[in-house]
Design a protein around this motif. Structure first.
Motif, PDB file in Angstrom:
ATOM      1  N   ASP A  37       1.002  -1.215   0.034  1.00  0.00           N
ATOM      2  CA  ASP A  37      -0.018  -0.023   0.042  1.00  0.00           C
ATOM      3  C   ASP A  37       0.819   1.218  -0.097  1.00  0.00           C
ATOM      4  O   ASP A  37       0.633   2.222  -0.912  1.00  0.00           O
TER       5      ASP A  37
ATOM      6  N   SER B 116       2.644   1.657  -3.190  1.00  0.00           N
ATOM      7  CA  SER B 116       1.357   2.082  -4.435  1.00  0.00           C
ATOM      8  C   SER B 116       1.577   3.652  -4.468  1.00  0.00           C
ATOM      9  O   SER B 116       1.284   4.303  -5.451  1.00  0.00           O
TER      10      SER B 116
ATOM     11  N   THR C 271       2.661   6.150  -7.240  1.00  0.00           N
ATOM     12  CA  THR C 271       1.512   7.292  -7.820  1.00  0.00           C
ATOM     13  C   THR C 271       2.310   8.514  -7.914  1.00  0.00           C
ATOM     14  O   THR C 271       2.115   9.010  -8.909  1.00  0.00           O
TER      15      THR C 271
ATOM     16  N   MET D 268       1.118   3.542 -12.472  1.00  0.00           N
ATOM     17  CA  MET D 268      -0.154   3.214 -11.814  1.00  0.00           C
ATOM     18  C   MET D 268      -1.462   3.413 -12.723  1.00  0.00           C
ATOM     19  O   MET D 268      -2.062   2.304 -12.801  1.00  0.00           O
TER      20      MET D 268
ATOM     21  N   GLU E 117      -3.642   0.123 -13.769  1.00  0.00           N
ATOM     22  CA  GLU E 117      -5.215   0.001 -13.452  1.00  0.00           C
ATOM     23  C   GLU E 117      -5.761   0.230 -14.784  1.00  0.00           C
ATOM     24  O   GLU E 117      -7.111   0.441 -14.725  1.00  0.00           O
TER      25      GLU E 117
ATOM     26  N   SER F  96      -3.876   4.945  -3.901  1.00  0.00           N
ATOM     27  CA  SER F  96      -2.981   5.613  -4.543  1.00  0.00           C
ATOM     28  C   SER F  96      -2.811   7.044  -4.028  1.00  0.00           C
ATOM     29  O   SER F  96      -1.762   7.447  -3.870  1.00  0.00           O
TER      30      SER F  96
ATOM     31  N   PHE G 218       0.405  -6.819 -12.538  1.00  0.00           N
ATOM     32  CA  PHE G 218      -0.154  -6.167 -10.905  1.00  0.00           C
ATOM     33  C   PHE G 218      -1.070  -7.029 -10.431  1.00  0.00           C
ATOM     34  O   PHE G 218      -1.098  -7.188  -9.142  1.00  0.00           O
TER      35      PHE G 218
END
Ligand code: HEM
Length: 298
Positions: free
Chosen positions: A68, A71, A75, A82, A86, A124, A162
């Motif tokens: 986390d 991430s 980002t 990122m 996604e 993010s 991912f």
């Protein structure tokens, strides 16, 4: 020192070390399950299996927390990675986390997707209303900032690596929880499919680690160092392609041989099994009553 202590290095270190423990835990659990199937050293294999499974659960929590953090750092420093991870094509606030997206062949827009609302913004930016930049907006921005070129990495690869990193890890966690549940009150993990599945457990972290690495390396393309050095500029003009090919082939053969030797040694060690306890070993090797205290020795 600044390179070693920059936040991407720290976040990644904090992510890969528990990932290594997760792998180690799965390995111990897998080998213990094999011993149980073979009905060998079961009394030792049972607590060892539990130790491996608990290690997996604890380390997964750390992998999750550090993932986390990674991430957010990612980002902030590499927003395109990122966005690609996604398949987020346009900049959004309250962006959803995609569970499944099918895009057009040129990778410029989604055709079909299943999402978790606001989850990507939370992951993010730490805020459900946070703004996450999309692939197309970033591509336009980078063209102005860095000049003409293609700044979008391979979206399907980033997207699936991912997801599968997280997915294989999550599957390992679920399996560890289920196995511990089945082993409660001193029981053995049983079942026609369950024990073979438990023996295969080490493959899950192996896949998760490999996919995490593939994601990290391919998701930053075309950059070697984001915004500073392109991968294409990292090519040394004084080294001929033939030399690169020979070195690559040489290293591949060398590592291939080392992998075969290492794999063989691991299998051999597993088959030999644990060394017997000291009193048991003395008894088997020299006979006699090892319980009696030693009264005289030269
Ligand atoms: C549980 C949720 C997870 C999240 C949110 C997460 C997040 C991330 C992120 C954002 C990166 C990219 C970092 C970057 O490029 O700067 C990454 C890389 C990586 N992840 Fe995960 N991850 C998760 C689970 C796992 C699991 C279960 C494993 C393995 C057991 C794993 C192993 C790795 C590895 C090896 C890398 C590559 C690190 C590198 O080469 O620099 N991750 N992860």
């Amino acid at each position: 020192m600044k390179v070693l202590t920059q936040n991407t290095a720290l976040a990644t270190f904090g992510h890969t070390i528990p990932a290594a423990f997760f792998t180690g835990g799965a390995f111990i659990a897998g080998v213990s399950a094999w011993l149980i199937v073979k009905n060998r050293d079961v009394e030792m294999a049972k607590p060892a299996a539990k130790l491996g499974l608990v290690t997996m659960i604890v380390s997964f929590l750390l992998v999750f927390v550090s993932g986390d953090i990674s991430s957010r750092v990612m980002t902030n420093q590499q927003p395109m990675k990122m966005a690609a991870a996604e398949a987020l094509y346009t900049t959004q606030s309250g962006a959803p986390f995609s569970l499944f997206t099918v895009g057009t062949l040129d990778g410029s827009r989604p055709v079909f997707s299943i999402d978790l609302p606001s989850m990507l913004s939370l992951l993010s930016t730490g805020n459900t209303k946070g703004v996450v930049q999309g692939v197309n907006d970033l591509e336009a921005k980078y063209k102005v900032q860095y000049g003409p070129g293609n700044y979008t990495p391979n979206i399907p690869l980033a997207y699936w690596s991912f997801r599968l990193m997280i997915g294989f890890g999550g599957l390992g966690l679920l399996f560890a929880l289920l196995a511990l549940w089945r082993m409660r009150k001193g029981g053995l993990p049983k079942g026609r499919w369950f024990l073979p599945a438990m023996i295969s457990l080490p493959f899950l972290p192996l896949l998760a680690n490999s996919l995490g690495w593939i994601f990290t390396e391919t998701g930053r393309q075309p950059w070697a160092v984001f915004g500073l050095i392109k991968t294409a500029d990292g090519v040394s003009p004084s080294v001929a392609a033939g030399n690169v090919a020979i070195t690559m082939i040489g290293f591949t053969i060398l590592y291939g041989i080392l992998a075969v030797i290492e794999f063989g040694l691991i299998i051999r060690t597993i088959k030999v099994g644990p060394a017997p306890d000291e009193p048991q070993r003395l008894e088997t090797e020299f006979g006699g009553d090892t319980e009696r205290p030693l009264t005289m020795a030269y």
